[in-house]
Design a protein around this motif. Structure first.
Motif, short mmCIF file in Angstrom:
data_model
loop_
_atom_site.label_atom_id
_atom_site.label_comp_id
_atom_site.label_asym_id
_atom_site.label_seq_id
_atom_site.Cartn_x
_atom_site.Cartn_y
_atom_site.Cartn_z
N ALA A 59 0.84 -1.19 0.00
CA ALA A 59 0.00 0.00 0.00
C ALA A 59 0.87 1.23 0.00
CB ALA A 59 -0.88 -0.02 1.25
N ALA A 60 1.94 1.18 0.81
CA ALA A 60 2.81 2.34 0.89
C ALA A 60 3.38 2.64 -0.48
CB ALA A 60 3.93 2.08 1.89
N GLY A 61 3.82 1.58 -1.19
CA GLY A 61 4.39 1.79 -2.53
C GLY A 61 3.35 2.48 -3.42
N ASN A 62 2.11 1.98 -3.35
CA ASN A 62 1.06 2.58 -4.19
C ASN A 62 0.86 4.03 -3.84
OD1 ASN A 62 0.85 0.09 -5.25
ND2 ASN A 62 -0.92 -0.53 -4.00
N ILE A 63 0.85 4.30 -2.54
CA ILE A 63 0.61 5.68 -2.09
C ILE A 63 1.71 6.58 -2.68
CG2 ILE A 63 0.61 7.21 -0.09
CD1 ILE A 63 -0.54 4.83 1.52
N ILE A 64 2.98 6.11 -2.55
CA ILE A 64 4.09 6.95 -3.02
C ILE A 64 3.94 7.21 -4.51
CG2 ILE A 64 6.60 7.03 -3.37
CD1 ILE A 64 6.00 7.40 -0.49
#
Length: 1704
Positions: free
Chosen positions: A102-107
């Motif tokens: 999720a963090a990767g997607n957010i970034i």
């Protein structure tokens, strides 16, 4: 409330649902997909919420789906929707429910927003929340997030940029904090790799844990970016600034040093990336030099850029602070760069930030300590620490020397030339200090016209920077004036403070440890670790030069009291630290600086200037810029507080003291007071300066050595303001306290203090030489003060203290100086003697002597005023401590007796009065061992030459002392013997021998001997009167008290007194001056026999020798019992001999008289029956006899009768006839032979001719002396004739010969030589012949064996005979004939030796007459020697000095031959006379055919007489020799024949004048020769054919020659025509003709049968030649021809027998 509590979770779910609903509402119309996603999200959340447990975990698990609707919402790019979504995402993040995916997607979504430039601040906020709340973001995602922030930093919007910058900073911090946390977590699990030291190879990143890996990648890329390279990890960066990169690097390095220190990978980055980067970025700053004016730089150089440069410096500061241990080499480079930035050619702002950086280092003493260890103490390494300090110093100097261009107030004065004009010209200075006293209100420095204000820049000990913090400035700021100086000043003070307090703390702990160690292990030695000390010493050594240079300059320039105080304090703490570390040079240098600052400017003070010259030679160079220690400039605006006289040697008028000088002086006093123990040799500098200051302030010493403000006597030169007047008593007080506190110093420091005072005093003395300025008495006064306060341990400082006062001060030419020296010394001695010591002095003799010793030493001082003080002190001591002096007596007597001739009469009189006082009052109270000293002292007064009367009186005093000995004899004897025993015992224990003068004699006798020895010394005093008086007294005392002595003591009297005296007199006489003494004072005339020192000494020698000889004669019987009488006799003879050989006629003659006396050739008076006469005979003057026999008005004489009785008994016994059996004592042959040897040596020496060249004229003995010498022989011979040998005879001969050879000096010749026309013998020559006569007579009557001496006597006499022709040479002395000598010149006249030689010849003939037949005479060929000797006068004939000589020689020869030839013929067979014949033949030859011509004025009668003598000789040949030819060697006969032959022809003397030629032809002689020749030619006695052959040969030669001469004559006559022939030829022909006639006569007389046929033939052959001569023209020739032709008539008819022969 925590994010994981149920309430929070419930709230979160609610909010999530609300958010999703809002999102679905917003997107309902425009963005249906989003709406759907939102709604399915709501369903998902509800499902999760229903699970009750582990909601958060479930959320996290499904976070990708939960987050999806929001991401899609952001994708709409609608601001409202986007904001809502971002808020929701942040909420999720803050509850940590975001998975990695999720963090990767957010970034990714944020990245898109960023690229579209939407919601930038919200984006940053989101990233920050994401990264700070959890650690799910790693690797590429993380990098993308970071890049996103970076990109937002470079937007158009300022707010965004700043927010992004802040975010980046925080993100970077987060990344590293994560790593730190990760390390914490793994701490216990896995072992960390050890922290790296040095360069290890780069390890692969794979070894790092995730967070560490992120941090590593980030840091590596930051380096890449700053270096303007592409990043490896932060992909997508578009732009970047260096300033920002550097700030980030700095914050990481500063905040996370542990990371770099613990992880090798990071250390590696640091070394491989950061450092090279920094160095590279520094390069524009290094290369840059501030352009001179508008000149364009030669090449495009990148200009230094303030923001980068300042940040680089910050980075460097951090690197050095935290990573020094890792980056030793790199830090060396950084520090060197830093030092370079302080360079004067760099821009002002660069120098300002550099100096701030340096300040940061200066407040970290431990760091500095590490620098020192790592660089300065390593070989081949840059001396970094030294350079930093030096750079600071030269920076400060450059600020003064090169004023800032922008500084309006600074007036640039040429460095060095500080004209007075620069004083008031600085406009920026509110008020200039002059006489007005208005001081500048602002603290500032001012130097040579450059005025620099001082600001408060930071609190002491912390480095608060101003310009290093200006991160927002792009353009370099303008630096206010004085800022750089103020920072540098603070840095300097902090540096000193830091180093000193750090080292002193450590020193103190070390000292405490040492003390503790000593308490616990008293027997062991404490050994500190050397390492620490080395570092401290190196730190000081590296920094002191630079510090001192800077501090001195600042001190000189400081106008502010506080600044001055700080500088002085720094210098003082440095000095004390150097002292504690034992670093002498730097310690002295700092002290010198303080000292210089205390004194007026340019004040010449040698101690200081010599010290500075050492320093300034240590000029050190920084980046090629030489930094000199700048000398003070003195243009400072200081309040003048005092004007005074300088103490220095050069007269400079007056000098000025300012308030700053006084401030420095107080620091100096403070230093001495608090740190006295570490000053050591620097006391010298400190005290020297104080002395000068005290002098300028006019403080003078008072009693006890304290300094008080002087009275106003000093005149107008000293002017003090009221300000300083109040200070003076305080200063004076501190000064006294300073020296009082010396009692608390340890012994070593006390010695340093004393040494310093001594050398200071030496300097003051140097200055007081040669001018009559009042000297500085500071040092002397303080020495006294120090001595008085340390009286309890006086022993340890007594020697240096008194030694200095004695050797230096008391001997100074300046009277005031001397007076104080003596004052101080006597005060100390008196204080020392009266101080209540423990134990008291009476029991501590050593201390008493130590204290009295300087009093004695004062005697070596030549100045009268000092000796006066000394004698006064002696007087006071005698009065107060006289009774308790005991062992001190020798010292006190030493002082009284230490008189010297160069002291005035008054001093000698004073001292003599003291001595008289001691002799009258104290003799009984002093130990008897001191009596000898009293004798010595009295003697020394006799020897002084200032006052003759005192000398003579002291000889009387010696007589009085001998009186005292005499009265108290028994008491003295007992005490001395007790003392002796004690000493003996002591010596035994020590294993040494007892050493005192005249040791073996008993002590009382020794006292007498000392008295005699003293008198003996006086007997060789330079003054004749004293010598005479002492000599009489000596011989008298020996006579008067000699009987008290024990017999062995006589031995010492003879050897140690009498002979020693003779030795001294002899030495003095031989070396005495021969200069004429001008008349004594006034009208006293000196007789010419005493007008040189030598002659006066001669008199002394004569008297002494006579005195000793007399004692020998008088006491001979006593002395002969001593056992070594023979040695004494030898020594006495030796003295007689050396006196006899003296170059003084008076002495040498007197010596021979003494010789005669002891040989008793002259008998001494022997009959006496009265004691008085006996004494008189011994040389006691009647004056001294009287008081002995009757006690006079003086003291009553105890035992006087017994003395006279003893003397009478003694002398009576001695002077009567000696006991039988002793008569032969002197007859002892050894004594006589000893006398003979002396006589022989004296004779040999005195008659030996000088060997050197004639210029160095040796002494030539006088005739009376030689006569006396030779006259002694006959008498001496009577005693030694028994053993008188041939050798002795030879020795005698040498002396006689020598004596006769001695010439006479021309001024004596009239008395010795008769007028030279008469021929007589001198008395010396008479004596010589008498001596030989005595010998000859003795031989005559003596035994047979003596006769071997005859030849020797002949030899001697014959030598004398030779003198007739060859006067003896006396060395190379040129003698003149007496007729040519001038009486007034010192020339030498040869005696007329002819009478002497002739007399000797007569004696020879007489003696030969008697002894011709003696065996010895025959064997030794005496006759041959006589002939050989006579050959000389015979050969010389007319050339003899006197005509009588050769005549006497001929007659003597004839006499000797008449006696000797018969003897020779008898002995012919023995061959003993073989060698005589040739000698005789030569004698005849030389005489008859002499080479000398008769004098021109000889009359014909005389000539004929002489010819008759020649004829006599030929007749002797014909009667005594030729008839006996068969007893005589053939050669000899042959020689005789040849001679006769020669005589018959060559008899003409070639040089006669023509008139006399016929007379002078010696015709008679020729005739006799010819006749003899013919007689023996034709005699029939020819024993062998050979002899006849010889004579026939001779005849035929003769005839042949006649024939030749005649023929030549005829020839020449014919050729010459009318001219007469030369006279020579005519004479010759006449002679030949005469010879022919003589031959004819002989032939007529001879028996015909004796003539050889050949001869006849030759004779007849002459006839025709004769006939031819008839034609000659000369009448003389004709006459002779007639005579020659006549006899031929007898041969005209042949003789009757043998007719045929005649015809043939």
């Amino acid at each position: 409330m925590s994010t994981s509590s149920p309430e929070a979770v419930k709230k979160l779910l609610e909010n999530m649902q609300t958010d999703l609903r809002s999102l679905s509402m917003e997107c309902k119309k425009k963005f249906p997909p989003v709406k759907e996603a939102a709604e399915s999200g709501i369903v998902k959340i509800k499902t999760i919420a229903a699970r009750k447990t582990d909601i958060l975990a479930a959320l996290k698990e499904n976070s990708s789906e939960v987050v999806q609707p929001f991401l899609m919402g952001c994708g709409t790019k609608e601001p409202k929707i986007t904001q809502l979504c971002l808020a929701a995402i942040q909420r999720l993040m803050s509850h940590e429910v975001v998975s990695e995916a999720a963090a990767g997607n957010i970034i990714n979504m944020l990245w898109q927003l960023m690229e579209n430039g939407l919601e930038e601040l919200k984006l940053l906020q989101t990233v920050l929340v994401l990264l700070t709340t959890n650690t799910v973001v790693h690797d590429d995602v993380l990098s993308k997030a970071i890049v996103l922030c970076f990109r937002l930093h470079f937007t158009k919007d300022n707010i965004t940029n700043n927010t992004a910058a802040a975010t980046v900073r925080q993100v970077v911090t987060v990344v590293f904090e994560r790593m730190v946390a990760e390390d914490e977590r793994f701490k216990g699990i896995a072992e960390q790799p050890p922290p790296v030291q040095g360069n290890t190879n780069r390890r692969s990143v794979s070894t790092l844990r995730p967070s560490a890996k992120d941090a590593y990648m980030l840091f590596q890329d930051l380096c890449q970016l700053v270096n303007a390279d592409a990043p490896y990890w932060l992909v997508g960066m578009t732009e970047m600034t260096r300033t920002f990169g550097l700030e980030l690097l700095e914050s990481v390095l500063n905040d996370f040093p542990g990371v770099f220190l613990q992880h090798q990978e990071f250390s590696f980055l640091l070394k491989e990336r950061v450092c090279p980067l920094v160095i590279k970025l520094f390069s524009p700053n290094i290369k840059f030099r501030q352009g001179a004016g508008a000149a364009a730089p030669p090449a495009p150089v990148e200009k230094p850029y303030f923001p980068i440069c300042m940040r680089l410096l910050r980075v460097v500061s951090v690197l050095i602070k935290h990573f020094y241990s890792l980056l030793v080499t790199e830090c060396e480079i950084f520090l060197s760069l830093l030092v370079k930035f302080l360079d004067g050619e760099k821009p002002q702002w660069l120098r300002a930030v550099a100096v701030e950086s340096v300040h940061r280092l200066c407040v970290q003493p431990h760091l500095l300590c590490s620098f020192c260890q790592s660089y300065d103490m390593k070989q081949h390494s840059t001396k970094v620490f030294r350079d930093i300090v030096n750079a600071l110093g030269s920076f400060i100097q450059s600020l003064f020397i090169v004023p800032n261009a922008g500084n309006a107030a600074a007036v640039s004065a040429p460095a060095g030339g500080s004209g007075s004009g620069t004083l008031g010209t600085a406009q920026g200075v509110p008020g200039t200090g002059g006489g007005s006293g208005t001081l500048t209100t602002q603290a500032a420095f001012e130097y040579r016209g450059t005025w620099i204000p001082l600001m408060t820049v930071s609190v002491q000990g912390s480095a608060k920077a101003t310009y290093l913090e200006m991160l927002d400035k792009v353009e370099p700021p303008s630096i206010p004036e004085g800022y750089a100086m103020s920072v540098a000043f603070s840095a300097l003070l902090d540096l000193v403070r830091g180093i000193t307090s750090m080292i002193e703390r450590e020193l103190t702990t070390e000292e405490e440890a040492a003390a503790e160690f000593r308490e616990t292990h008293p027997e062991q030695e404490w050994k500190p670790e050397p390492g620490a000390h080395l570092v401290w010493e190196e730190m000081v050594n590296a920094s002191w030069c630079g510090l001192l240079a800077a501090l001195s300059l600042l001190l000189d320039a400081s106008t502010d009291e506080t600044a001055t105080e700080n500088i002085l304090k720094a210098e003082m703490t440095m000095a004390s630290l150097c002292g504690r570390l034992g670093l002498v040079t730097p310690r002295d240098a700092f002290i010198t600086a303080i000292c210089k600052a205390s004194l007026p400017p340019h004040y010449a003070l040698t101690v200081l200037s010599s010290n500075t010259s050492n320093l300034s030679s240590k000029a050190y160079s920084i980046q090629g810029q030489s930094v000199q220690i700048i000398s003070p400039s003195s243009e400072s605006h200081q309040q003048v507080v005092a004007v005074g006289q300088p103490l220095t040697a050069q007269p400079q008028g007056t000098v000025v003291l300012t308030a700053k000088n006084i401030q420095c002086m107080r620091t100096l006093l403070n230093l001495a007071h608090c740190h006295g123990a570490v000053l050591g040799t620097s006391w010298q500098l400190v005290l020297a300066t104080l002395q000068h200051l005290v002098w300028i302030l006019g403080l003078k010493p008072a009693v006890g050595g304290a300094l008080k403000p002087g009275r106003a006597v000093e005149g107008p030169s000293t002017v003090l303001t009221t300000a300083v007047m109040t200070d003076l008593p305080v200063i004076s007080n501190i000064l006294s306290r300073l020296f009082e506190s010396s009692q608390y110093l340890d012994d070593v420091s006390l010695h340093h203090l004393i040494n310093a005072l001594c050398s200071l005093s030496l300097e003051a003395m140097e200055m007081a030489y040669g001018n009559n300025k009042e000297p500085s008495l500071f040092a002397v006064a303080k020495l006294l003060e120090t001595g008085l306060v340390n009286m309890d341990r006086i022993e340890i400082l007594w020697r240096p203290l008194t030694g200095h006062l004695l050797e230096k001060v008391c001997q100074h030419p300046n009277s005031r100086m001397r007076e104080w020296g003596a004052e101080a010394l006597t005060a100390l001695i008196k204080a020392g003697l009266s101080y209540k010591h423990d134990p008291p002095l009476a029991q501590n003799q050593r201390l008493q002597l130590l204290l009295l010793n300087p009093l004695k030493e004062l005697s070596n001082v030549l100045h009268a005023d000092i000796r006066q003080k000394q004698l006064e002190c002696v007087l006071q001591i005698l009065q107060s401590q006289g009774d308790s002096l005991g062992p001190g007596w020798p010292l006190v007597l030493g002082v009284i007796g230490a008189i010297r001739n160069d002291q005035g009469e008054s001093l000698i009189r004073t001292a003599f009065q003291c001595l008289q006082l001691v002799v009258t009052d104290f003799l009984p109270t002093m130990p008897c061992t001191c009596l000898q000293i009293v004798v010595d002292v009295a003697g020394s007064f006799g020897l002084q030459n200032q006052e003759l009367n005192i000398s003579l009186t002291s000889i009387g005093l010696l007589w009085n002392i001998s009186d005292y000995f005499f009265q108290r004899g028994e008491a003295i004897t007992q005490e001395l013997e007790r003392e002796e025993e004690a000493l003996q015992k002591q010596a035994l224990e020590m294993g040494e021998t007892l050493n005192r003068p005249f040791h073996p004699a008993p002590p009382f006798d020794c006292l007498w001997l000392c008295l005699y020895a003293k008198l003996g010394e006086l007997c060789v005093d330079p003054r004749p009167a004293v010598r005479k008086s002492a000599g009489q007294t000596l011989f008298s005392t020996i006579a008067a008290h000699g009987t008290l002595l024990q017999q062995p003591t006589w031995h010492i009297v003879v050897w140690k007194v009498l002979f020693q005296l003779l030795d001294c007199v002899r030495t003095s006489s031989t070396t005495a001056d021969k200069e004429k003494i001008e008349s004594g004072g006034g009208n006293i005339l000196i007789h010419h026999s005493r007008d040189t020192a030598e002659k006066q000494w001669a008199e002394t020698w004569v008297l002494t020798l006579a005195g000793v000889a007399r004692i020998f004669n008088m006491r001979r019987y006593l002395l002969q019992q001593l056992g070594d009488f023979f040695e004494a006799w030898e020594v006495l003879l030796n003295h007689i001999q050396s006196a006899a050989l003296s170059k003084n006629n008076e002495v040498s003659l007197a010596a021979l008289k003494s010789f005669q006396e002891i040989l008793q050739i002259v008998t001494p008076v022997k009959d006496s029956d009265k004691a008085g006469d006996a004494l008189a005979a011994m040389g006691v003057p009647p004056v001294l006899i009287d008081p002995l026999s009757a006690s006079g008005p003086g003291r009553p004489l105890v035992r006087s009768d017994s003395l006279v009785e003893r003397l009478t008994r003694y002398n009576g016994a001695e002077l009567q006839a000696p006991p039988p059996g002793e008569e032969s004592a002197l007859e002892d042959s050894t004594l006589w032979w000893s006398a003979w040897n002396t006589w022989y040596r004296a004779g040999t020496e005195s008659t030996r001719p000088p060997s050197g060249p004639a210029e160095k004229l040796a002494f030539i003995p006088s005739q009376p002396f030689l006569t006396a010498l030779i006259q002694i022989f006959p008498a001496l011979y009577q005693h030694i004739k028994a053993n008188f040998s041939m050798d002795d005879l030879k020795k005698l001969g040498v002396i006689l010969h020598g004596a006769v050879s001695v010439p006479i000096s021309s001024d004596a010749s009239p008395f010795i030589l008769p007028s030279y026309t008469e021929a007589t013998l001198t008395s010396l020559q008479e004596a010589v012949l008498t001596a030989l006569d005595v010998l000859q007579k003795a031989i005559c009557v003596g035994p047979e064996n003596l006769q071997v001496m005859y030849p020797a006597i002949f030899e001697q006499l014959l030598l004398f005979v030779e003198f007739s022709c060859k006067p003896p040479q006396y060395g190379r002395v040129e003698t003149k004939h007496v007729a040519n000598a001038k009486y007034n010149q010192a020339e030498w006249v040869a005696l007329n030796y002819v009478p002497f030689a002739e007399r000797s010849l007569e004696v020879v003939v007489d003696l030969y007459h008697k002894t011709a037949c003696h065996k010895a005479v025959i064997n030794e060929k005496v006759q041959q020697n006589i002939i050989k000797t006579l050959r000389m006068p015979l050969g010389l004939k007319y050339a003899c000095p006197s005509e009588s000589t050769w005549k006497l020689a001929v007659s003597s020869l004839l006499k000797v031959l008449s006696i000797g030839l018969p003897v020779a013929r008898q002995q012919a067979s023995s061959g003993k006379f073989d060698t005589m014949w040739p000698e005789l033949a030569n004698a005849f030859e030389d005489f008859l055919f002499t080479k000398s011509s008769p004098p021109d004025n000889m009359s014909i009668q005389e000539f004929q007489q002489n010819e008759s003598i020649d004829v006599e000789v030929v007749q002797l040949i014909s009667t005594e020799i030729l008839p006996f030819a068969n007893f005589i060697p053939k050669d000899f006969v042959g020689q005789i024949m040849t001679m006769l032959n020669k005589g018959s022809i060559h008899s003409q003397a070639p040089s006669f004048t023509e008139a006399e030629i016929d007379v002078r032809m010696r015709e008679e002689f020729s005739k006799v020769c010819f006749e003899t020749l013919l007689q023996f030619s034709f005699s029939n006695k020819v024993s062998t054919p050979q002899e006849g052959y010889i004579s026939r040969m001779a005849l035929s030669v003769l005839l042949k020659r006649a024939q030749d001469v005649l023929r030549r004559y005829v020839e020449d006559e014919r050729l010459s025509g009318r001219c007469p022939l030369p006279r020579q030829q005519v004479t010759e022909i006449i002679f030949v003709l005469k010879a022919i006639s003589t031959l004819m006569d002989s032939l007529k007389k001879t028996q015909p049968e004796n003539v050889d046929g050949n001869t006849w033939a030759q004779v007849i052959a002459l006839y025709p030649t004769l006939v031819e001569c008839i034609t000659c023209s000369s009448s003389e020739v004709s006459a002779a021809l007639k005579e020659a032709l006549g006899p031929f008539k007898d041969f005209m008819q042949p003789p009757v027998s043998k007719v045929q022969n005649g015809e043939s």
